[in-house]
Structure formats: C-alpha cells, structure tokens
Design a protein around this motif. Structure first.
Motif, PDB file in Angstrom:
ATOM      1  N   UNK A  37       0.709  -1.342   0.130  1.00  0.00           N
ATOM      2  CA  UNK A  37       0.032  -0.126   0.060  1.00  0.00           C
ATOM      3  C   UNK A  37       0.863   1.193   0.043  1.00  0.00           C
ATOM      4  N   UNK A  38       0.540   1.994  -1.100  1.00  0.00           N
ATOM      5  CA  UNK A  38       1.299   3.275  -1.224  1.00  0.00           C
ATOM      6  C   UNK A  38       0.343   4.614  -0.785  1.00  0.00           C
ATOM      7  N   UNK A  39       1.101   5.786  -0.479  1.00  0.00           N
ATOM      8  CA  UNK A  39       0.115   6.736  -0.106  1.00  0.00           C
ATOM      9  C   UNK A  39      -0.586   7.250  -1.263  1.00  0.00           C
ATOM     10  N   UNK A  40      -2.064   7.334  -0.938  1.00  0.00           N
ATOM     11  CA  UNK A  40      -2.904   7.873  -1.963  1.00  0.00           C
ATOM     12  C   UNK A  40      -3.483   6.552  -2.899  1.00  0.00           C
ATOM     13  N   UNK A  41      -2.872   5.401  -2.569  1.00  0.00           N
ATOM     14  CA  UNK A  41      -3.299   4.357  -3.534  1.00  0.00           C
ATOM     15  C   UNK A  41      -3.989   3.133  -2.706  1.00  0.00           C
ATOM     16  N   UNK A  42      -4.554   2.473  -3.246  1.00  0.00           N
ATOM     17  CA  UNK A  42      -5.283   1.336  -2.494  1.00  0.00           C
ATOM     18  C   UNK A  42      -4.369   0.423  -2.531  1.00  0.00           C
ATOM     19  N   UNK A  81      16.791  -4.260  -2.927  1.00  0.00           N
ATOM     20  CA  UNK A  81      15.753  -3.385  -2.610  1.00  0.00           C
ATOM     21  C   UNK A  81      16.057  -2.103  -3.327  1.00  0.00           C
ATOM     22  N   UNK A  82      15.100  -1.440  -3.730  1.00  0.00           N
ATOM     23  CA  UNK A  82      15.055  -0.108  -4.390  1.00  0.00           C
ATOM     24  C   UNK A  82      14.302   0.848  -3.668  1.00  0.00           C
ATOM     25  N   UNK A  83      14.418   2.124  -3.528  1.00  0.00           N
ATOM     26  CA  UNK A  83      13.625   3.119  -3.112  1.00  0.00           C
ATOM     27  C   UNK A  83      12.091   2.977  -3.564  1.00  0.00           C
ATOM     28  N   UNK A  84      11.816   2.532  -4.711  1.00  0.00           N
ATOM     29  CA  UNK A  84      10.712   2.476  -5.072  1.00  0.00           C
ATOM     30  C   UNK A  84       9.840   1.359  -4.515  1.00  0.00           C
ATOM     31  N   UNK A  85      10.588   0.866  -3.726  1.00  0.00           N
ATOM     32  CA  UNK A  85       9.902  -0.598  -2.824  1.00  0.00           C
ATOM     33  C   UNK A  85       9.503  -0.049  -1.631  1.00  0.00           C
ATOM     34  N   UNK A  86       9.780   1.142  -1.323  1.00  0.00           N
ATOM     35  CA  UNK A  86       9.348   1.786   0.128  1.00  0.00           C
ATOM     36  C   UNK A  86       7.655   1.860   0.016  1.00  0.00           C
ATOM     37  N   UNK A 108       4.041  -4.596   7.518  1.00  0.00           N
ATOM     38  CA  UNK A 108       5.392  -4.117   7.514  1.00  0.00           C
ATOM     39  C   UNK A 108       5.538  -2.786   6.863  1.00  0.00           C
ATOM     40  N   UNK A 109       6.027  -1.953   7.712  1.00  0.00           N
ATOM     41  CA  UNK A 109       6.492  -0.563   7.105  1.00  0.00           C
ATOM     42  C   UNK A 109       8.107  -0.590   6.865  1.00  0.00           C
ATOM     43  N   UNK A 110       8.171  -0.610   5.644  1.00  0.00           N
ATOM     44  CA  UNK A 110       9.487  -0.741   5.111  1.00  0.00           C
ATOM     45  C   UNK A 110      10.057   0.464   4.250  1.00  0.00           C
ATOM     46  N   UNK A 111      10.962   1.112   4.655  1.00  0.00           N
ATOM     47  CA  UNK A 111      11.685   2.363   4.264  1.00  0.00           C
ATOM     48  C   UNK A 111      13.228   1.810   3.370  1.00  0.00           C
ATOM     49  N   UNK A 112      13.284   2.470   2.123  1.00  0.00           N
ATOM     50  CA  UNK A 112      14.527   1.974   1.606  1.00  0.00           C
ATOM     51  C   UNK A 112      15.318   3.300   1.080  1.00  0.00           C
ATOM     52  N   UNK A 113      16.491   3.531   1.611  1.00  0.00           N
ATOM     53  CA  UNK A 113      17.058   4.616   1.530  1.00  0.00           C
ATOM     54  C   UNK A 113      18.205   4.689   0.511  1.00  0.00           C
TER      55      UNK A 113
ATOM     56  N   UNK B 101      -8.731  -5.755  -7.096  1.00  0.00           N
ATOM     57  CA  UNK B 101      -8.534  -4.382  -7.264  1.00  0.00           C
ATOM     58  C   UNK B 101      -9.080  -3.700  -5.998  1.00  0.00           C
ATOM     59  N   UNK B 102      -8.117  -2.686  -5.380  1.00  0.00           N
ATOM     60  CA  UNK B 102      -8.828  -2.136  -4.371  1.00  0.00           C
ATOM     61  C   UNK B 102      -8.913  -0.655  -4.763  1.00  0.00           C
ATOM     62  N   UNK B 103      -9.764   0.215  -4.343  1.00  0.00           N
ATOM     63  CA  UNK B 103      -9.787   1.572  -4.563  1.00  0.00           C
ATOM     64  C   UNK B 103      -9.026   2.271  -3.353  1.00  0.00           C
ATOM     65  N   UNK B 104      -8.820   3.728  -3.616  1.00  0.00           N
ATOM     66  CA  UNK B 104      -7.706   4.426  -2.831  1.00  0.00           C
ATOM     67  C   UNK B 104      -8.095   4.446  -1.148  1.00  0.00           C
ATOM     68  N   UNK B 105      -9.432   4.298  -1.152  1.00  0.00           N
ATOM     69  CA  UNK B 105      -9.857   4.562   0.242  1.00  0.00           C
ATOM     70  C   UNK B 105     -10.537   5.884   0.321  1.00  0.00           C
ATOM     71  N   UNK B 106     -11.572   5.775   1.286  1.00  0.00           N
ATOM     72  CA  UNK B 106     -12.226   7.079   1.929  1.00  0.00           C
ATOM     73  C   UNK B 106     -12.158   7.232   3.338  1.00  0.00           C
TER      74      UNK B 106
END
Lengths: 113, 112
Positions: A37-42, A81-86, A108-113, B101-106
């Motif tokens: 799950x990435x910010x702003x995405x499902x 690991x690549x930064x895009x996999x954060x 699991x919150x994964x950060x790749x620097x 597929x998932x939506x981005x959420x509300x």
C-alpha cells in the motif's frame, strides 16, 4: 487467537540490500496473499498462493519473490531493494479463493534509503 | 490503470446520521465486491460483500448497494457511530480471473 502475524513491523534498508518479510496464519486457510500500500493508493496485489506449493503473480510482482513454505507460512523476499519499494506491506489469508473475505496482518512498514 | 475508484478521499458526518461511501469500477468482468475498514497501524478488516447477482446486501448497520449498469456501488452506515471513524476500502474481484483490485480509500470521520 493471533490470526495473521507479520514480522518485522518496521524495517529500514539501504538500496541493494535484501530481506525477507515473514507471514504466518493460524486459521488453516488455504490461500495467502502479499499486498503493498502506497500513499494515496489502494492495496495492490504482489503475489498470491492458492495452496501449499503454488504461487501466482498479482498486479505488481516485479522485484519480488515469494515462498509458500507450508500451509501456515508465506514469505516475501526483496532480492535487491530499491527506493520504489518503500511501502507498507500487508499479508492476508482467505479460506479458499481470492474473492472471499481476507484476513490481514497489521503490516510491515519498509523504508529503503 | 485504476480499475476501482473512490473519488471522495474523505467524508465527515454527525453521529447518528447516515454515512454513504461510494465506489466506481471500470472492469465489467468484476463480479464480486467487498468493503474493508482500516484503523491506523492495523490491517484492513472485512466488513461486508456483495456478488453481482444481487443488488443489495445488509448486515446490521451496514448495507451495500450495487448498480451493475452504472458500475457503481455504495456502502451505507446507519446510524453512524464515532467508532466507525476509519478508512474504508472498496475492492472488486473477477471470480474466474484471480484478480483483486482495491480503491484508494475514503477516510470517514464521525463527529460526536
């Protein structure tokens, strides 16, 4: 009743390092899944396993490998690991099929620097 | 390509009123739909589902409506409670195609 357990909860890696995310379920489910799950995405499906010994690619499999070790355990490996996999990675399980209600771990919150 | 869309990133309602969360999809092959609820630092939890052979499914305070011709589904929560404050994800699956597929959420906020 633990449900789906993911380890670790947090991890920081450097670009190029490898690591394995572990997942185990105690519900005797046949199918297991890995999402990111990435910010702003499902959530996006990376890989899934419909039964012990079988795995299939999901929507975003590139850069990942998986192993269905037994009925309980399904691991996700990042070889380089690549930064895009954060991202935040979720493991889930369901009784049989992808469209059945899935039970998720806490991520699991994964950060790749 | 975003096949499942939740166009409202956030929704705020008063306790006791109805919450309506919307979801649109583009893939006509989707025939099973689910709603998940997520609290911070936890994984999503299953809430309610509907198959394409139905147009409504109820479970207590939660009702999901499906309009196949419009490729639209909605989740109604009546009455809304402060504990309902969470992020709600719509998900769609093609039963014979092993796709989910998932939506981005509300993000729903229910104010006391």
């Amino acid at each position: 009743n633990a449900g789906v357990t993911q380890t670790p909860k947090f991890q920081v890696l450097k670009t190029g390092q490898s690591m394995t995310l572990q997942c185990a379920q105690d519900m005797n489910h046949n199918s297991m899944y890995w999402y990111r799950q990435d910010p702003g995405m499902g959530l996006r499906l990376i890989y899934y396993s419909a039964s012990e010994g079988t795995t299939d690619k999901g929507e975003v499999p590139n850069g990942y490998n998986v192993s269905r070790l037994n009925k309980r355990e399904f691991s996700l490996r990042l070889e380089s690991a690549a930064p895009s996999q954060t991202s935040v990675y979720f493991c889930a399980s369901s009784e049989h099929r992808l469209w059945q209600p899935q039970h998720f771990g806490d991520g699991t919150r994964l950060s790749i620097l | 390509d975003q096949q499942v869309k939740q166009n409202s990133p956030s929704l705020s309602v008063q306790e006791g009123r109805i919450s309506i969360l919307n979801c649109d999809y583009t893939n006509s092959m989707f025939d099973y739909f689910l709603w998940y609820k997520k609290y911070p630092a936890e994984g999503p939890t299953f809430l309610i589902s509907i198959s394409s052979i139905k147009d409504k499914n109820e479970d207590g305070r939660f009702t999901v409506f499906l309009n196949k011709s419009a490729k639209h589904l909605s989740l109604h929560i009546v009455p809304s409670q402060p504990g309902d404050s969470a992020v709600y994800f719509c998900a769609a699956s093609a039963v014979n195609n092993n796709d989910m597929r998932f939506g981005a959420g509300t993000r729903l906020t229910v104010k006391p």
